[in-house]
Write a protein that holds these residues in place. Structure first.
Motif, short mmCIF file in Angstrom:
data_model
loop_
_atom_site.label_atom_id
_atom_site.label_comp_id
_atom_site.label_asym_id
_atom_site.label_seq_id
_atom_site.Cartn_x
_atom_site.Cartn_y
_atom_site.Cartn_z
N GLN A 3 50.03 37.63 20.15
CA GLN A 3 50.24 37.94 18.74
C GLN A 3 50.96 36.79 18.04
O GLN A 3 50.61 36.40 16.93
CB GLN A 3 51.06 39.24 18.61
CG GLN A 3 51.50 39.60 17.21
CD GLN A 3 50.34 39.97 16.31
OE1 GLN A 3 49.21 40.11 16.75
NE2 GLN A 3 50.61 40.10 15.04
N PHE A 4 51.95 36.21 18.72
CA PHE A 4 52.66 35.05 18.17
C PHE A 4 51.67 33.93 17.85
O PHE A 4 51.68 33.37 16.76
CB PHE A 4 53.72 34.56 19.16
CG PHE A 4 54.40 33.31 18.72
CD1 PHE A 4 55.48 33.36 17.86
CD2 PHE A 4 53.97 32.06 19.15
CE1 PHE A 4 56.10 32.21 17.43
CE2 PHE A 4 54.58 30.90 18.73
CZ PHE A 4 55.66 30.97 17.87
N LEU A 5 50.79 33.63 18.81
CA LEU A 5 49.85 32.53 18.60
C LEU A 5 48.90 32.83 17.45
O LEU A 5 48.60 31.97 16.63
CB LEU A 5 49.03 32.28 19.88
CG LEU A 5 49.83 31.69 21.03
CD1 LEU A 5 48.97 31.57 22.26
CD2 LEU A 5 50.36 30.32 20.64
N TRP A 6 48.42 34.09 17.39
CA TRP A 6 47.47 34.43 16.33
C TRP A 6 48.12 34.30 14.96
O TRP A 6 47.52 33.76 14.04
CB TRP A 6 46.94 35.86 16.54
CG TRP A 6 45.90 35.91 17.62
CD1 TRP A 6 44.94 34.98 17.86
CD2 TRP A 6 45.74 36.92 18.62
NE1 TRP A 6 44.19 35.36 18.95
CE2 TRP A 6 44.64 36.53 19.42
CE3 TRP A 6 46.38 38.13 18.90
CZ2 TRP A 6 44.18 37.30 20.50
CZ3 TRP A 6 45.91 38.89 19.96
CH2 TRP A 6 44.85 38.48 20.75
N VAL A 7 49.34 34.79 14.83
CA VAL A 7 50.01 34.73 13.53
C VAL A 7 50.36 33.28 13.19
O VAL A 7 50.14 32.81 12.08
CB VAL A 7 51.26 35.61 13.51
CG1 VAL A 7 52.02 35.43 12.21
CG2 VAL A 7 50.88 37.06 13.68
#
Lengths: 327, 259
Positions: free
Chosen positions: B237-241
């Motif tokens: 999720q961190f990478l996607w955001v």
């Protein structure tokens, strides 16, 4: 309280962030506290308290726009006159949109299969290698780079210059080194779609590898041991022990990548802009609805996209039912 | 080329989904030999693939030290050992007037932290309800949530933006957090539910018999077991955001509240 909406300085920005997180914690804490108070509260109250926030958000942010899109797909370009199936007729009969649909199909079939296969092979190979940590990190690296960044990176692979001049693109340089003509990788249809797909596979293989490697590690040692005692090894071990054991993880990875691929937008948008017959449905929707101002046609394309994913969802739901029965 | 290259996270994703790590007590000698034998070709393949995978990124890395005219006139490999490298590009990106890297970086952090914490918390609670609370329509709701993943983000942009404008929060950080939360929920609920379901029923039943309520079971029985799964999803999720462009571009407005 203006700074909550117009944060400009560093302190204000960090302040808004802290306020948002605190607000969230307080609200969730309050809900849970209230649910926890009385003894023997009915199950549905608990269910509402736990899943309510998620359902509300999804209803507002996904379900409502989804329904509105379905409605718009039966209306004209400004969404005020009912036109029946005209938009769908346009989408399915005009050559340019047929190319879009064909490209999307190629993407959705190739990317999940190739990325999962590569990820699986790599997860197995790397499990027995001495450089596990480093190798895994290198494969995972593309996942950590944004798709826009990936597009820039791959420009330096695909860039074309005439044979008489020095090449900037690495792949073309290799072609020149082995004595072939340099290719216009991104301009020549239909192969250019495949070259874009390579970028997506390059990104997604790391995702597949991470999840599958974890699943392989979690296979109980006694199963592997029992199989080994029975004389199973190599390819048969892979076929009869590893793959069946990680089946649920395989399904999750294939599905996630397939759905991610259907929505692929950044790569196409930044590398070719959808020109030279490389457009896909997600990009075409953006072009039609937000650039050309044709809401109806854009919506029809999006609905076609939903319908394309339905088989994937149905398959997953069936898998889900199966595992529910076992439980 | 102010592309922020995030540090690579620990790629060890969730372990012990089924029964935890079962380590053999002691590797027998033959096992060790077998491992050594199988490890050599495996290592070679692993290294080859890793190198192949890294060439494109390495090209960008080398390019970042070259001057614009060199970038346009020759390939990054051609002068790999002879070229004059400089940090000018980094100097421009970090400290020149035209781009304020520090401010973009701060924006990225301010956007990313809540957009990771909030959806994961909401998704954890929801997946608990779907996995361990008996209520009518549970399966239907869960399948519906999962199925809503198919809605492409582009479709939701205009309806959401209309709402945000009418609420008067467009252009601030709030719609960006809200949107990221919404878009993350279906997949988060689906994945976390799968992990939660794999926790042995006896464990939850035992806690229930001992008089623990749902909230207590959630925090004291399930949470500790779910840490690896949460960490794994948190990284993605961190990478996607962090890497997102579309949401920030649409809801962040032109005044530069995004990178």
């Amino acid at each position: 309280m203006d700074w909550l909406l117009n944060a400009d300085s560093i302190a204000e920005k960090l302040g808004v962030m802290v306020v948002a997180i605190l607000l969230f914690v307080v609200v969730m804490g309050l809900i849970l506290f209230l649910v926890d108070r009385p003894r023997n509260i009915p199950n549905w109250v608990v269910a509402v308290a736990f899943s309510g926030p998620a359902i509300l958000l999804i209803g507002f942010g996904l379900l409502y726009p989804g329904l509105k899109t379905i409605r718009d797909s039966f209306y004209n370009r400004t969404s005020d006159v009912f036109v029946g199936l005209d938009n769908y007729a346009t989408a399915f009969t005009r050559d340019e949109f047929q190319i879009v649909l064909r490209n999307t199909a190629i993407w959705v079939i190739l990317v999940p299969i190739a990325a999962t296969l590569l990820g699986l092979i790599y997860a197995i190979v790397v499990d027995r290698s001495r450089f596990e940590k480093v190798a895994k990190t290198l494969i995972f690296l593309p996942m950590a780079i944004s798709m826009v960044g990936a597009s820039i990176i791959w420009k330096f692979m695909y860039e074309y210059k005439p044979a008489s001049r020095p090449q900037i693109g690495f792949l073309n340089q290799i072609l020149v080194w082995i004595g072939l003509e340099p290719q216009k990788f991104l301009l020549d249809a239909p192969m250019n779609t495949f070259w874009l797909i390579v970028v997506m596979i390059w990104i997604q293989a790391g995702f597949a590898m991470t999840i599958l490697a974890a699943a392989i590690r979690a296979i109980p040692e006694d199963i592997v041991e029992a199989a080994r005692l029975d004389g199973v090894s190599g390819v048969r071990m892979f076929r009869y022990i590893t793959v069946p054991s990680i089946r649920p993880a395989l399904v999750v990875v294939l599905t996630t990548i397939a759905i991610g691929t259907l929505k692929v937008f950044d790569i196409v948008r930044t590398m070719t802009g959808g020109r030279f017959e490389t457009s896909v449905v997600a990009n075409e929707f953006y072009t039609q609805a937000l650039r050309q101002g044709d809401n109806g046609l854009g919506a029809a394309l999006a609905v076609i996209l939903f319908v394309l994913v339905v088989p994937i969802i149905v398959y997953n739901v069936r898998q889900l039912r199966k595992s529910e029965e076992i439980r | 080329m102010s592309q922020a290259v995030p540090t690579t996270p620990d790629v060890d994703a969730p372990r012990g989904r089924k029964g935890g790590d079962v380590k053999p007590l002691k590797e027998s000698r033959s096992d060790k030999a077998a491992r050594k034998l199988s490890s050599k070709p495996a290592s070679i393949i692993a290294i080859c693939l890793a190198v192949l995978w890294t060439i494109p990124t390495f090209g960008l890395f080398v390019t970042s030290f070259r001057s614009p005219s060199e970038i346009r006139s020759s390939g990054w490999w051609s002068t790999l050992f002879t070229a004059e490298y400089s940090l000018d590009n980094y100097n421009d990106a970090l400290f020149s007037g035209s781009t304020s890297f520090a401010s973009y970086f701060l924006n990225s952090i301010v956007i990313t932290l809540p957009a990771v914490i909030i959806p994961i918390t909401i998704a954890l609670l929801a997946s608990y309800a779907f996995a361990w609370v008996d209520f009518k329509g549970r399966t239907f709701l869960f399948v519906a949530v999962f199925a809503l993943q198919v809605i492409p983000i582009q479709v939701t942009l205009v309806p959401l933006l209309t709402q945000y404008v009418s609420w008067g929060i467009a252009g601030s950080f709030w719609p960006i957090w809200l949107s990221h939360t919404i878009f993350a929920l279906p997949l988060a609920i689906f994945l976390l539910h799968n992990f939660m379901k794999d926790i042995p029923r006896e464990l939850v039943e035992a806690a229930r018999v001992d008089g623990a309520g749902h909230v207590k079971i959630f925090f004291q029985v399930l949470m500790p077991l779910l840490v690896p799964a949460i960490a794994a999803f948190g990284i993605f999720q961190f990478l996607w955001v962090w890497n997102d462009l579309l949401v920030g571009l649409t809801f962040g407005s032109a005044k530069g509240s995004h990178r």
